[in-house]
Design a protein around this motif. Structure first.
Motif: not given
Length: 580
Positions: A150-173
């Motif tokens: 249940r804990t993993w499921l609760m954090g799954f969406a933030s993991f997906v969006t965190g990977v996207v955010g990481f990629t976008v930040m590198i592009i912004a830099i």
């Protein structure tokens, strides 16, 4: 209370069954969890993306505000950028609300369904299949392991969006300065090595050992609570306490190992981008001095790299949760993959509503030891048949064989001329009810314990309580059927628990009632009332009662005496006496 006249309907099959998904292994079970509430998870991801993009947009807005909006002669420009930054902040807050709410709801719903699927699976496993697990270990699989999923499921969406955010930040830099982008990208290889290779492997192994240690300790706790009274005065308490102490020390040791790996992981991951911030400030500062970059660009770079540090920590946490979830899924899959030793028939034969329950020469042997000597009996509709005999003569074992909860080593049990191993399990459970000497009582009200999910009216509950001589207890309680019984029914005495279990069985109108010494903890007057009310029923109920109590033996239509399992085999009705 009338006898059912139709076969009990089978529960509908789930289109997304956790048990069937588990056949693909831990990965299949994890995938089932994601698909079970895919719509809510998708909404959570959308909210997370809004949150991420808005958060990443804030440094860009600050950069523009610093470089373009803060001027001596243009206060409106400053106010416009302040408004933009406020609006982006509101968007980030709304996105985070959607992310958190949908993630929590989806994880809770799926976790509850997973728990119910696990409980359903355990419910169909027989004694032989469950012998490979301890009671405490099963409890840990149904609590700690389900909670890890249940804990993993609760954090799954933030993991997906965190990977996207990481990629976008590198592009912004990269848009600020190519050299700064190189500094940011230089973080990726060590972060990948740390978060996908080294620490997941170490953490997964440590967590698997910790889960096994928790299961072993839970078994020791169960033994300490249930067996201490039996060995009190024999010197056995110390052995049980020492076993618990030893297994607790294992839990402590593995907890510390897991904590060390987790702490090292949590420290190593943000160190890499933190080091990059220092390098980036030096590179960016020199670029500002060369007029190749603005002050606002340095501010944006520092903000993005700080976010990178934060989100690397979040991603590290999510990856550790994934590792824990895989370990938990592996333990749950073991239960789902366990098959009952008493497998149901491929083409089940229908059972009649009533009929004789006949055991022909049934015997039980385990590991070369005789548990139940060859025994035969016939119990007809409307009869009360008593089983008696010395300890270790196999009374409980015989009842479990008659209920098809244990398989005989030899011999056959038939109901209405249908061998029990050829009957559908659901239909057999509706016809034959088994009440153990030490019944299980769940937390909740009296009505909750009687219904256990069944659809019964209050009047039916009261009638079942009357037949089980529990009506006096019911009458004395101001809350009646809504009387809370405490955690695990701890407000009930042993005799009250036995009568509650009897009422629960009677409520389901079985054709055969198998009672394992269920009056052992009640007084003689109450026992007399129970026997009289059971025998006064004229609806064809068959009762097989394992007991040594004189009142039951005297009221029985026939008494079958079992010999000690090591003695010559018990015969059928030559040792039967009418009325005791």
């Amino acid at each position: 209370m009338t006898r059912p006249t139709a076969a009990v309907p089978k529960p509908p099959d789930s289109a997304a069954s956790a048990a069937s998904a588990a056949r693909s292994g831990p990965g299949g079970l994890l995938l089932w969890c994601l698909c079970d509430n895919a719509g809510r998870i998708a909404i959570a991801v959308i909210g997370g993306l809004l949150y991420q993009l808005a958060l990443i947009g804030l440094p860009w807005c600050v950069e523009r505000a610093v470089d373009q909006g803060i001027t001596v002669d243009d206060p409106p420009a400053t106010l416009r950028w302040a408004g933009v930054i406020a609006a982006v902040s509101v968007a980030a807050a709304l996105g985070e609300i959607v992310l958190g709410w949908q993630s929590t709801v989806s994880a809770t719903l799926t976790g509850n369904r997973l728990y119910l699927r696990l409980a359903d699976r355990i419910g169909v496993l027989d004694e032989a299949a469950l012998d490979r697990y301890g009671e405490g270990d099963l409890s840990m699989r149904g609590t700690r392991d389900v909670d890890l999923m249940r804990t993993w499921l609760m954090g799954f969406a933030s993991f997906v969006t965190g990977v996207v955010g990481f990629t976008v930040m590198i592009i912004a830099i990269l848009g600020l300065d190519p050299l700064l982008a190189v500094v940011g990208l230089a973080c990726v290889p060590p972060l990948v090595l740390i978060n996908t290779v080294l620490f997941p492997k170490w953490f997964g192994a440590a967590n698997a050992d910790l889960s096994a240690a928790h299961g072993a300790r839970a078994d020791a706790v169960e033994e300490l609570l249930s067996a201490s009274a039996a060995v009190r005065g024999l010197g056995g308490e110390r052995a049980l306490v020492e076993r618990h102490d030893e297994r607790s020390s294992h839990v402590t040791r593995h907890t510390l190992v897991t904590a060390r790996v987790s702490a090292s992981w949590a420290a190593a991951s943000p160190f890499v981008p933190g080091l990059a911030i220092g390098v980036g400030l030096a590179v960016g500062g020199l670029a500002v001095l060369r007029d190749d970059m603005s002050i606002g660009g340095i501010v944006a770079f520092t903000s993005w790299m700080s976010m990178l540090v934060l989100w690397v920590g979040v991603l590290t946490l999510r990856l550790s949760q994934l590792s824990q979830a895989r370990t938990a899924a592996r333990r749950l899959v073991e239960v789902f993959a366990t098959e009952p030793a008493l497998a149901g028939p491929t083409n089940p034969a229908p059972l009649p509503v009533t009929g004789d329950l006949v055991a022909d020469g049934v015997a039980v042997r385990r590991e070369g030891r005789t548990i139940l000597a060859p025994t035969s009996l016939t119990a007809r509709p409307g009869e009360l048949v008593a089983l008696t005999g010395p300890m270790a003569s196999g009374k409980t074992t015989l009842l479990r064989v008659l209920a098809h909860l244990s398989a005989p080593s030899e011999g056959t049990v038939r109901y209405g001329a249908v061998p029990l191993h050829q009957a559908a399990p659901d239909e057999l459970r509706a016809r034959v009810a088994y009440v153990p000497q030490r019944p299980v009582t769940v937390s909740g009200t009296l009505a909750d314990n009687l219904r256990l999910g069944g659809e019964f009216s209050d009047e039916e509950l009261r009638e079942a309580c009357r037949l089980a001589a529990l009506d006096d207890y019911l009458a004395e309680r101001p809350d009646g059927l809504e009387t809370p019984l405490g955690e695990g029914g701890n407000t009930l005495s042993g005799g009250q628990s036995q009568r509650l279990a009897l009422a629960r069985a009677l409520l389901r109108n079985p054709s055969v009632l198998l009672l394992d010494d269920v009056t052992s903890a009640v007084d003689t007057e109450t026992e007399k009332a129970i026997v009289e009310r059971l025998t006064s029923r004229r609806d064809g109920l068959t009762v097989v009662f394992a007991t040594h109590r004189p009142a039951v033996l005297a009221a029985a239509d026939r008494v079958i005496t079992l010999e000690h399992a090591a003695a010559p085999a018990a015969t059928d009705e030559e040792r039967v006496s009418a009325g005791g």
